[in-house]
Enzyme design. Structure first.
Site, PDB file in Angstrom:
ATOM      1  CE  LYS A 174      -4.388  -1.512   1.878  1.00  0.00           C
ATOM      2  NZ  LYS A 174      -5.432  -1.266   2.875  1.00  0.00           N
TER       3      LYS A 174
ATOM      4  CE  LYS B  87      -8.605 -10.270  -2.190  1.00  0.00           C
ATOM      5  NZ  LYS B  87      -8.418 -10.434  -0.799  1.00  0.00           N
TER       6      LYS B  87
ATOM      7  CE  LYS C 135     -12.341  -2.459   0.265  1.00  0.00           C
ATOM      8  NZ  LYS C 135     -12.931  -2.896   1.507  1.00  0.00           N
TER       9      LYS C 135
HETATM   10  P1  AMP Z   1     -11.936  -6.193   2.065  1.00  0.00           P
HETATM   11  O1  AMP Z   1     -13.233  -5.886   1.357  1.00  0.00           O
HETATM   12  O2  AMP Z   1     -10.816  -6.338   1.108  1.00  0.00           O
HETATM   13  O3  AMP Z   1     -11.659  -5.276   3.209  1.00  0.00           O
HETATM   14  O4  AMP Z   1     -12.097  -7.654   2.658  1.00  0.00           O
HETATM   15  C1  AMP Z   1     -12.696  -7.962   3.887  1.00  0.00           C
HETATM   16  C2  AMP Z   1     -12.726  -9.461   4.030  1.00  0.00           C
HETATM   17  O5  AMP Z   1     -13.617 -10.030   3.057  1.00  0.00           O
HETATM   18  C3  AMP Z   1     -11.367 -10.154   3.786  1.00  0.00           C
HETATM   19  O6  AMP Z   1     -10.596 -10.280   4.937  1.00  0.00           O
HETATM   20  C4  AMP Z   1     -11.800 -11.514   3.268  1.00  0.00           C
HETATM   21  O7  AMP Z   1     -12.086 -12.358   4.351  1.00  0.00           O
HETATM   22  C5  AMP Z   1     -13.079 -11.231   2.539  1.00  0.00           C
HETATM   23  N1  AMP Z   1     -12.893 -11.080   1.067  1.00  0.00           N
HETATM   24  C6  AMP Z   1     -12.710  -9.929   0.377  1.00  0.00           C
HETATM   25  N2  AMP Z   1     -12.639 -10.167  -0.945  1.00  0.00           N
HETATM   26  C7  AMP Z   1     -12.787 -11.503  -1.102  1.00  0.00           C
HETATM   27  C8  AMP Z   1     -12.828 -12.379  -2.228  1.00  0.00           C
HETATM   28  N3  AMP Z   1     -12.719 -11.927  -3.475  1.00  0.00           N
HETATM   29  N4  AMP Z   1     -12.990 -13.695  -1.998  1.00  0.00           N
HETATM   30  C9  AMP Z   1     -13.138 -14.171  -0.749  1.00  0.00           C
HETATM   31  N5  AMP Z   1     -13.121 -13.412   0.341  1.00  0.00           N
HETATM   32  C10 AMP Z   1     -12.946 -12.086   0.184  1.00  0.00           C
END
Ligand code: AMP
Ligand code: TRP
Length: 334
Positions: free
Chosen positions: A113, A195, A198
């Site tokens: 980051k 993956k 956002k």
């Molecule tokens: P974030 O939206 O990146 O802050 O992700 C929060 C949590 O959502 C992460 O720690 C993962 O457990 C889960 N997560 C986010 N993106 C994915 C994805 N594409 N596939 C599976 N789990 C995800």
């Protein structure tokens, strides 16, 4: 009873990856553990580029509403907003004096980051994993369900707990990370080699939990597959089809192999429509509950107030114990 703690940043609209990779598991864990779930707004302000105060306020409410809508149960679990308890920030300071500059500098997420940002990176971004350690350790959490990318942060929390206990006496419980099965990794619909996220996904590649049925259908119909027409699970050769099969299985509770056998030979159009339908059915009750909750913001605020009170019952004495152990003079004592 096992105690579970997890948090999510209010820094974007929740998508299928958050739902299948985190929330489904959070909800299930309530049956076997004492669960504490947190909207980590203090973490969300560590990247100044996407810090918009009014958006942060809105997203904090929306994320809490989303957690309630998927089934985080405020009767059985504790759901609260991180900044409602000043103990998190205060405990971070204590841990700042235990954590090493060297170990923080090496954190992969910080490296990623901060890359290319030079001197403008905030101290908060550097300190992000220490705040996360405070979140976890203040509650004596045994298990921390997180995505694989958070592995190093949980290890750091463990190291900080161990070092603190060794230096000042037993105060903190050593936590361990628990990762969802690899099938819970949802890939971008337009680029199934990355993956769904956002930050990285295009609008077409990402399915939001609150997308209306038409939009969900459109996104699945235009999902990237391959030029062959067979439907089978093979992440290497057929990443797009495999991702759709995994989403299909997660949404229906059926086996991947059985779904592949059912749809093989029917063409991608029929298959994609069926996956879309399954996802629409899965999110329908969540969306309904979300609409109900969103029409009553007073109730969401009340539930978060209850959550903060219950969180404080655990965090306040833990912090007091840690300060005592470090030799910080309690007020009223001389
Ligand atoms: P974030 O939206 O990146 O802050 O992700 C929060 C949590 O959502 C992460 O720690 C993962 O457990 C889960 N997560 C986010 N993106 C994915 C994805 N594409 N596939 C599976 N789990 C995800
Ligand atoms: N850093 C986590 C993520 O990006 C969010 C988080 C903050 C968290 N504090 C936590 C996760 C404590 C688990 C426990 O996903």
């Amino acid at each position: 009873m096992t105690r579970v703690f997890s948090g999510m940043q209010p820094s974007g609209d929740p998508h299928l990856g958050n739902l299948l990779g985190a929330w489904v598991n959070w909800v299930a864990m309530q049956d076997t553990a004492e669960c504490i779930y947190c909207v980590v707004d203090l973490h969300a302000i560590t990247s100044p580029t996407d810090h918009d105060p009014s958006a942060l306020r809105r997203r904090t409410v929306e994320l809490a509403t989303g957690m309630l809508a998927v089934g985080v149960d405020p009767e059985r679990s504790i759901l609260f907003v991180q900044s409602h308890l000043s103990e998190h920030a205060e405990c971070t300071w204590l841990f700042n004096c235990v954590a090493g500059f060297g170990e923080l500098r090496k954190m992969p997420q910080f490296k990623e980051k901060s890359e290319g940002k030079g001197e403008s990176v905030s101290v908060g971004l550097f300190d992000y994993p220490v705040l996360q350690a405070a979140d976890i350790l203040l509650y004596h959490a045994d298990e921390v369900p997180v995505g694989d990318d958070q592995r190093h942060h949980i290890e750091l929390a463990r190291d900080i707990a161990q070092r603190f206990n060794h230096r000042y006496g037993e105060v903190f419980t050593l936590p361990r990370a628990v990762h969802p099965p690899s099938g819970a990794r949802v890939m971008d619909l337009q680029d199934p080699t990355v993956k769904m996220s956002k930050s990285a996904s295009s609008e077409k590649g990402i399915v939001y939990v609150l997308d209306d049925p038409k939009r969900i259908e459109k996104k699945f119909k235009s999902a990237q597959t391959d030029s062959a027409t067979d439907i089978r699970h093979d992440r290497e050769q057929k990443p797009g089809v495999s991702n759709l099969l995994e989403i299909f299985a997660a949404a229906t509770g059926r086996e991947i192999e059985a779904l592949a056998a059912d749809y093989d030979g029917q063409g991608y159009g029929t298959f994609k429509a069926a996956v879309a339908e399954a996802v629409i059915e899965m999110v329908r009750p969540i969306q309904q509950r979300h609409t109900e909750l969103a029409s009553d913001p007073g109730e969401v605020a009340r539930l978060l107030g209850v959550g903060a009170t219950r969180a404080a019952e655990i965090a306040v004495p833990t912090l007091r114990q840690a300060k005592d152990a470090m030799g910080l003079l309690p007020p009223g004592v001389a």
